[in-house]
Design a protein around this motif. Structure first.
Motif, PDB file in Angstrom:
ATOM      1  N   MET A 188      39.115  34.511  45.688  1.00 15.26           N
ATOM      2  CA  MET A 188      38.633  34.189  44.355  1.00 15.26           C
ATOM      3  C   MET A 188      39.261  32.925  43.807  1.00 15.26           C
ATOM      4  N   ARG A 189      40.587  32.766  44.059  1.00 13.44           N
ATOM      5  CA  ARG A 189      41.228  31.569  43.498  1.00 13.44           C
ATOM      6  C   ARG A 189      40.700  30.305  44.157  1.00 13.44           C
ATOM      7  N   ALA A 190      40.373  30.399  45.439  1.00 18.27           N
ATOM      8  CA  ALA A 190      39.817  29.233  46.129  1.00 18.27           C
ATOM      9  C   ALA A 190      38.431  28.921  45.563  1.00 18.27           C
ATOM     10  N   ARG A 191      37.640  29.958  45.380  1.00 15.96           N
ATOM     11  CA  ARG A 191      36.291  29.735  44.824  1.00 15.96           C
ATOM     12  C   ARG A 191      36.377  29.179  43.403  1.00 15.96           C
ATOM     13  N   MET A 192      37.327  29.689  42.627  1.00 18.52           N
ATOM     14  CA  MET A 192      37.443  29.205  41.246  1.00 18.52           C
ATOM     15  C   MET A 192      37.827  27.724  41.224  1.00 18.52           C
ATOM     16  N   ALA A 193      38.750  27.339  42.100  1.00 21.43           N
ATOM     17  CA  ALA A 193      39.172  25.927  42.120  1.00 21.43           C
ATOM     18  C   ALA A 193      38.012  25.035  42.565  1.00 21.43           C
ATOM     19  N   ILE A 194      37.248  25.490  43.535  1.00 25.56           N
ATOM     20  CA  ILE A 194      36.105  24.699  44.023  1.00 25.56           C
ATOM     21  C   ILE A 194      35.063  24.545  42.912  1.00 25.56           C
ATOM     22  N   ALA A 195      34.769  25.657  42.220  1.00 25.81           N
ATOM     23  CA  ALA A 195      33.755  25.617  41.161  1.00 25.81           C
ATOM     24  C   ALA A 195      34.228  24.741  39.997  1.00 25.81           C
ATOM     25  N   TYR A 196      35.498  24.884  39.634  1.00 21.26           N
ATOM     26  CA  TYR A 196      36.061  24.095  38.527  1.00 21.26           C
ATOM     27  C   TYR A 196      36.045  22.599  38.861  1.00 21.26           C
ATOM     28  N   ALA A 197      36.398  22.279  40.106  1.00 23.55           N
ATOM     29  CA  ALA A 197      36.444  20.865  40.510  1.00 23.55           C
ATOM     30  C   ALA A 197      35.033  20.304  40.698  1.00 23.55           C
ATOM     31  N   GLY A 198      34.060  21.198  40.816  1.00 21.73           N
ATOM     32  CA  GLY A 198      32.684  20.742  40.995  1.00 21.73           C
ATOM     33  C   GLY A 198      32.447  20.158  42.379  1.00 21.73           C
ATOM     34  N   VAL A 199      33.273  20.599  43.350  1.00 19.48           N
ATOM     35  CA  VAL A 199      33.082  20.147  44.729  1.00 19.48           C
ATOM     36  C   VAL A 199      32.033  21.068  45.350  1.00 19.48           C
ATOM     37  N   ARG A 200      31.064  20.491  46.013  1.00 23.60           N
ATOM     38  CA  ARG A 200      30.015  21.335  46.613  1.00 23.60           C
ATOM     39  C   ARG A 200      30.402  21.701  48.043  1.00 23.60           C
ATOM     40  N   VAL A 201      30.297  22.962  48.373  1.00 26.28           N
ATOM     41  CA  VAL A 201      30.547  23.394  49.754  1.00 26.28           C
ATOM     42  C   VAL A 201      29.377  24.253  50.218  1.00 26.28           C
ATOM     43  N   ARG A 202      29.365  24.535  51.514  1.00 26.89           N
ATOM     44  CA  ARG A 202      28.376  25.481  52.035  1.00 26.89           C
ATOM     45  C   ARG A 202      29.114  26.799  52.245  1.00 26.89           C
ATOM     46  N   LEU A 203      28.597  27.830  51.616  1.00 27.80           N
ATOM     47  CA  LEU A 203      29.297  29.118  51.604  1.00 27.80           C
ATOM     48  C   LEU A 203      28.761  30.058  52.677  1.00 27.80           C
ATOM     49  N   ARG A 204      29.705  30.704  53.366  1.00 30.95           N
ATOM     50  CA  ARG A 204      29.340  31.766  54.305  1.00 30.95           C
ATOM     51  C   ARG A 204      30.112  33.006  53.893  1.00 30.95           C
ATOM     52  N   GLU A 205      29.421  33.968  53.366  1.00 30.33           N
ATOM     53  CA  GLU A 205      30.063  35.192  52.848  1.00 30.33           C
ATOM     54  C   GLU A 205      30.395  36.108  54.026  1.00 30.33           C
ATOM     55  N   VAL A 206      31.685  36.371  54.206  1.00 38.24           N
ATOM     56  CA  VAL A 206      32.113  37.186  55.353  1.00 38.24           C
ATOM     57  C   VAL A 206      32.382  38.614  54.906  1.00 38.24           C
ATOM     58  N   ASP A 210      34.297  32.398  31.708  1.00 34.70           N
ATOM     59  CA  ASP A 210      32.995  32.076  32.317  1.00 34.70           C
ATOM     60  C   ASP A 210      33.168  31.693  33.782  1.00 34.70           C
ATOM     61  N   LEU A 211      34.270  30.988  34.070  1.00 34.12           N
ATOM     62  CA  LEU A 211      34.485  30.534  35.442  1.00 34.12           C
ATOM     63  C   LEU A 211      34.634  31.730  36.389  1.00 34.12           C
ATOM     64  N   PHE A 212      35.424  32.706  35.972  1.00 35.35           N
ATOM     65  CA  PHE A 212      35.619  33.871  36.841  1.00 35.35           C
ATOM     66  C   PHE A 212      34.303  34.625  37.018  1.00 35.35           C
ATOM     67  N   LYS A 213      33.589  34.805  35.907  1.00 37.45           N
ATOM     68  CA  LYS A 213      32.313  35.540  35.997  1.00 37.45           C
ATOM     69  C   LYS A 213      31.355  34.803  36.938  1.00 37.45           C
ATOM     70  N   ALA A 214      31.378  33.477  36.871  1.00 37.35           N
ATOM     71  CA  ALA A 214      30.459  32.698  37.714  1.00 37.35           C
ATOM     72  C   ALA A 214      30.776  32.871  39.206  1.00 37.35           C
ATOM     73  N   VAL A 215      32.069  32.908  39.553  1.00 36.02           N
ATOM     74  CA  VAL A 215      32.379  33.005  40.986  1.00 36.02           C
ATOM     75  C   VAL A 215      32.316  34.440  41.514  1.00 36.02           C
ATOM     76  N   MET A 216      32.234  35.399  40.604  1.00 34.38           N
ATOM     77  CA  MET A 216      32.156  36.804  41.030  1.00 34.38           C
ATOM     78  C   MET A 216      30.756  37.223  41.486  1.00 34.38           C
ATOM     79  N   LYS A 217      29.834  36.298  41.364  1.00 34.01           N
ATOM     80  CA  LYS A 217      28.465  36.587  41.796  1.00 34.01           C
ATOM     81  C   LYS A 217      28.482  37.111  43.241  1.00 34.01           C
ATOM     82  N   LYS A 218      27.591  38.062  43.531  1.00 35.66           N
ATOM     83  CA  LYS A 218      27.541  38.610  44.899  1.00 35.66           C
ATOM     84  C   LYS A 218      26.647  37.741  45.777  1.00 35.66           C
TER      85      LYS A 218
END
Ligand code: GSH
Length: 196
Positions: A1-19, A173-181
């Motif tokens: 979660m902390r990695a996702r939050m930092a990525i979302a906050y920084a606005g860096v785009r990545v390709r996500l693979r949910e494991v 809002d940031l946490f709620k945004a990254v908690m999406k399934k």
């Protein structure tokens, strides 16, 4: 979660693979044999295997609200969370896998970090003062995990400053945004753009 939050906050785009940890895809283990998540593969092929390093990678590219501040991600509190609290948290969470001691025994060891955190939060709403910084984001997901192991215990053993701080970060809002399934990724599936 902390990695996702930092990525979302920084606005860096990545390709996500949910494991799904019970069904790790071979591509994960090829990139990072230790088999823990998150793992980030940079455009040059460099593999980043620790969530704190993923945070560092994102924040070094963009840090609009100065989360890194003076102490950055090497703040002693973050190190103590990762090196001392997290191992006790893992034993508390998965006490059945560590039958040498009881769940309560592991929890009591994890509690020393909570006391330190509660004391620190007595003077200010966030760990760096009046605004959220990298230490809050690096630490709170683990405190949330700790609270969720046994909510009835958590609710009757108050760490009042930690509880208020945790609620505020969980409600952000940031946490709620990254908690999406996201759907599970399997080898050869399409990647998903993150953040959306
Ligand atoms: N040091 C790692 C630890 C990450 C970690 O413990 N990840 C857990 C999931 S939250 C994991 O991948 N566990 C592997 C498993 O359960 O097989 C980091 O912070 O990046």
């Amino acid at each position: 979660m902390r990695a996702r939050m930092a990525i979302a906050y920084a606005g860096v785009r990545v390709r996500l693979r949910e494991v799904v940890l019970k069904d790790k895809p071979p591509a994960l283990l090829e990139a990072s044999p230790k088999g823990t998540v998150p793992v980030l593969i940079d455009v040059d092929g460099a593999v980043i295997e620790e969530s704190r390093d993923v945070m560092r990678w994102a924040l070094s590219q963009n840090d609009p609200e100065n989360w890194l501040g003076a102490s950055g991600l090497d703040d002693p509190l973050i190190l103590s969370c990762d090196d001392e609290f997290k191992p006790w948290l893992d034993r508390y969470k998965y006490a059945v896998r560590f039958p040498e001691q009881s769940e309560a025994w592991y929890r009591s060891h994890a509690e020393s970090f909570l006391s330190a955190l509660d004391q620190k939060l007595e003077c200010a709403p966030f760990l760096g003062g009046s605004r959220v910084n990298a230490a809050d984001i690096a630490i709170f997901p683990f405190i949330r995990q700790f609270a969720n192991v046994d909510l009835s215990w958590w609710n009757t053993h108050p760490y009042p400053n930690v509880a208020t701080w945790l609620q505020q970060l969980i409600g952000s809002d940031l946490f709620k945004a990254v908690m999406k399934k996201y759907p599970q990724w399997r080898d050869h599936d399409e990647d998903i753009a993150f953040p959306l």
